[in-house]
Design a protein around this motif. Structure first.
Motif, PDB file in Angstrom:
ATOM      1  N   ALA A 110      29.340  47.247  36.493  1.00 12.02           N
ATOM      2  CA  ALA A 110      28.379  46.172  36.211  1.00 12.02           C
ATOM      3  C   ALA A 110      26.936  46.638  36.346  1.00 12.02           C
ATOM      4  O   ALA A 110      26.012  45.919  35.955  1.00 12.02           O
ATOM      5  CB  ALA A 110      28.640  44.987  37.134  1.00 12.02           C
TER       6      ALA A 110
ATOM      7  N   ASP B  20      38.110  33.226  41.196  1.00  9.04           N
ATOM      8  CA  ASP B  20      38.431  34.431  40.441  1.00  9.04           C
ATOM      9  C   ASP B  20      39.787  34.261  39.759  1.00  9.04           C
ATOM     10  O   ASP B  20      40.839  34.253  40.406  1.00  9.04           O
ATOM     11  CB  ASP B  20      38.459  35.633  41.402  1.00  9.04           C
ATOM     12  CG  ASP B  20      38.450  36.949  40.655  1.00  9.04           C
ATOM     13  OD1 ASP B  20      39.283  37.111  39.738  1.00  9.04           O
ATOM     14  OD2 ASP B  20      37.607  37.808  40.963  1.00  9.04           O
TER      15      ASP B  20
ATOM     16  N   SER C 195      34.724  34.637  41.971  1.00 13.67           N
ATOM     17  CA  SER C 195      35.034  35.593  40.905  1.00 13.67           C
ATOM     18  C   SER C 195      34.100  36.812  40.880  1.00 13.67           C
ATOM     19  O   SER C 195      32.875  36.664  40.792  1.00 13.67           O
ATOM     20  CB  SER C 195      34.948  34.870  39.561  1.00 13.67           C
ATOM     21  OG  SER C 195      34.853  35.786  38.504  1.00 13.67           O
ATOM     22  N   LYS C 196      34.702  37.980  40.926  1.00 12.51           N
ATOM     23  CA  LYS C 196      33.937  39.236  40.816  1.00 12.51           C
ATOM     24  C   LYS C 196      33.200  39.307  39.474  1.00 12.51           C
ATOM     25  O   LYS C 196      31.993  39.551  39.436  1.00 12.51           O
ATOM     26  CB  LYS C 196      34.896  40.433  40.925  1.00 12.51           C
ATOM     27  CG  LYS C 196      34.287  41.762  40.511  1.00 12.51           C
ATOM     28  CD  LYS C 196      35.232  42.917  40.736  1.00 12.51           C
ATOM     29  CE  LYS C 196      36.034  43.357  39.553  1.00 12.51           C
ATOM     30  NZ  LYS C 196      35.281  43.948  38.445  1.00 12.51           N
ATOM     31  N   ASN C 197      33.941  39.098  38.396  1.00  9.18           N
ATOM     32  CA  ASN C 197      33.323  39.294  37.083  1.00  9.18           C
ATOM     33  C   ASN C 197      32.319  38.204  36.722  1.00  9.18           C
ATOM     34  O   ASN C 197      31.526  38.371  35.794  1.00  9.18           O
ATOM     35  CB  ASN C 197      34.400  39.409  35.999  1.00  9.18           C
ATOM     36  CG  ASN C 197      35.144  40.727  36.098  1.00  9.18           C
ATOM     37  OD1 ASN C 197      34.797  41.580  36.915  1.00  9.18           O
ATOM     38  ND2 ASN C 197      36.164  40.899  35.275  1.00  9.18           N
TER      39      ASN C 197
ATOM     40  N   ASP D  15      43.089  42.545  32.304  1.00  8.74           N
ATOM     41  CA  ASP D  15      42.999  42.612  33.767  1.00  8.74           C
ATOM     42  C   ASP D  15      44.274  42.118  34.466  1.00  8.74           C
ATOM     43  O   ASP D  15      44.402  42.243  35.679  1.00  8.74           O
ATOM     44  CB  ASP D  15      41.799  41.791  34.274  1.00  8.74           C
ATOM     45  CG  ASP D  15      40.488  42.552  34.093  1.00  8.74           C
ATOM     46  OD1 ASP D  15      40.520  43.753  33.773  1.00  8.74           O
ATOM     47  OD2 ASP D  15      39.422  41.929  34.277  1.00  8.74           O
TER      48      ASP D  15
ATOM     49  N   GLU E 191      33.532  34.201  32.087  1.00 12.20           N
ATOM     50  CA  GLU E 191      32.409  34.786  32.839  1.00 12.20           C
ATOM     51  C   GLU E 191      31.150  34.877  31.975  1.00 12.20           C
ATOM     52  O   GLU E 191      30.030  34.875  32.505  1.00 12.20           O
ATOM     53  CB  GLU E 191      32.804  36.168  33.370  1.00 12.20           C
ATOM     54  CG  GLU E 191      33.950  36.141  34.387  1.00 12.20           C
ATOM     55  CD  GLU E 191      35.336  35.948  33.784  1.00 12.20           C
ATOM     56  OE1 GLU E 191      35.499  36.194  32.559  1.00 12.20           O
ATOM     57  OE2 GLU E 191      36.259  35.541  34.511  1.00 12.20           O
TER      58      GLU E 191
END
Ligand code: UD1
Length: 418
Positions: A93, A230, A21-23, A304, A189
């Motif tokens: 971020a 993700d 996961s990016k977030n 998202d 997250e």
């Protein structure tokens, strides 16, 4: 600039593994600055936002390296040198470095963050939280923060901002004594960051609720963490299968977190099964409209996923209404989908989508990460060829969308021409 050429109309069948996961990983990378020693994040996605964050970490003295899919961050020494806009604008971020550097060095100087152009994206809630914890913040062309946090602060969020909650957590992690955060974001997250900080030695009560109590510690230990799947990438691929047709197994550990997406899709006729190894999705008959969906903070329907669902609704039977309440500019994807024959009308923050039986390939241009993913979905389901400009947006959050969709039988490739 690279574009993506998609030959649509092929069903998506097979199985793929969903990336990390990016977030989730970006806040963990910021948190690693609090921990003197080497933090290891396994299953870290190789996306451009991670690369941009890694560069920022290196600028402040951390050493970042890869061991296969594990990102290693050695933060034995950290020095708060000013971070310039040409670097902070590469990822939203970057704003999390504010909390992390304050926590570690009591000082931070940085340019304002960047990120996708999906709305105004202010940082007032971040700064209000830091000031509430006793730090001094100057807002000029750049941000200057310094001071030592004071114990016993009560911080009230007027909106459950994900980033502001994470910044407050990062700062509170080093404050000796208790900090109480009220009205925080409950996104998975945020919970991942809480559990990571707990492993590092911070006491946190209320994880997953609107109120958090944090008892910081002066001595924090490096952590080995597995980055979860993700949920937005899984949601994107799930919606793609429903739009293009087919049947796929998505290996992931984020099924429960997709409930607000899965429920309306099932009501529209989608066959979605939760399995121990992930999610199986089958397209079957053409889906009926999705009714009325409103984007909201977690556990509500995620902003998202709004663009990707718009691409799906464009080919469902009947009229879907999507109301965007988090990032106002996200409805901009509608104009591009209309080039492909979608019937979408915008009214304030609502998109009214009258499904057509088929989209047709067209030349389209992405303006943000999830909008780009939506246009890939449109292209996969359309008749004929779609040329998508703005492929670099995809790289922010999708490790290799060409690899993944090719594995499911799609026909798409990168091209330099436009
Ligand atoms: C994070 C996610 C992003 C997701 C968003 C909402 C990351 C790296 N990004 O972004 O993918 O779309 O959560 O789920 O995790 N706001 C303010 N003042 C502030 C901060 C935010 O008014 O100080 C507003 C924003 O303009 C927006 C809303 O709050 O309307 C949500 O923003 P926020 O939750 O902070 O999103 P991000 O953390 O930027």
């Amino acid at each position: 600039m690279a574009s993506l050429l998609i030959s649509g109309g092929r069903p998506l069948c097979g199985e793929i593994k969903i990336q990390g996961s990016k977030n989730a990983v970006l806040p963990l990378m910021a948190a690693a600055l609090l921990l003197p020693g080497t933090t290891r994040l396994s299953g870290c996605p190789r996306i451009s936002d991670v690369a941009a964050m890694a560069e920022l970490l290196e600028q402040v003295g951390a050493r970042v390296s890869w061991e296969e899919d594990t990102l290693c961050i050695d933060a034995a020494t950290v020095h708060p040198i000013p971070l310039k806009q040409e670097d902070t604008r590469k990822t939203r971020a970057s704003i999390l470095l504010l909390g992390a550097l304050l926590g570690r060095t009591q000082c931070c100087e940085m340019a304002y963050p960047g990120g996708c152009a999906i709305g105004s994206r202010p940082i007032d809630l971040h700064l209000k939280a830091l000031r509430g914890m006793g730090y001094t913040v100057w807002e000029r062309e750049e941000l200057f923060c310094e001071g030592k946090g004071i114990a016993g602060a009560d911080i009230y969020f007027t909106f459950p901002s994900v980033g502001a909650t994470q910044n407050a957590l990062l700062t509170a992690a080093t404050i000796q004594g208790e900090t109480r955060l009220h009205g925080v974001a409950r996104e998975p997250e945020v919970q991942v960051l809480c559990r990571f900080l707990q492993k590092a030695g911070v006491r946190i009560d209320g994880i997953g609720t609107k109120n958090l109590k944090i008892k910081g510690s002066e001595v924090l230990m490096p952590v080995n963490e597995v980055v979860p799947s993700d949920r937005i990438v899984a949601g994107t691929y799930l919606v793609a299968v429903l739009a293009a047709g087919g049947n796929a197994l998505l290996h992931c550990d984020c099924v429960r977190e997709l409930a607000a997406l899965v429920k309306p899709l099932r009501a529209a006729g989608a066959k979605i099964f939760e399995l121990p190894e992930g999610i199986r999705v089958g397209a079957g008959e053409r889906l009926t409209a999705l009714d009325y969906l409103v984007t909201e903070p977690y556990p509500g329907f995620p902003t998202d996923m709004q663009s990707q669902v718009m691409a799906l609704a464009a080919v469902c039977e009947g009229t879907t209404i999507l109301e965007e309440r988090v990032f106002e500019a996200r409805l901009a994807t509608a104009a591009q989908l209309k080039r492909m024959g979608a019937k979408i009308y915008l009214e304030e923050n609502r998109a009214i989508i009258q499904g057509v039986s088929r989209l047709r390939g067209a030349a389209v241009e992405a303006g943000d990460l999830r909008g780009a993913a939506a246009l890939v979905i449109g292209g996969l389901s359309a008749e004929g060829e779609t040329l998508l400009a703005g492929y670099s947006y995809i790289l922010r959050g999708y490790e290799d969308i060409v690899r993944d969709f090719t594995a499911l039988g799609a026909e798409l490739r990168l091209t330099e021409s436009r």
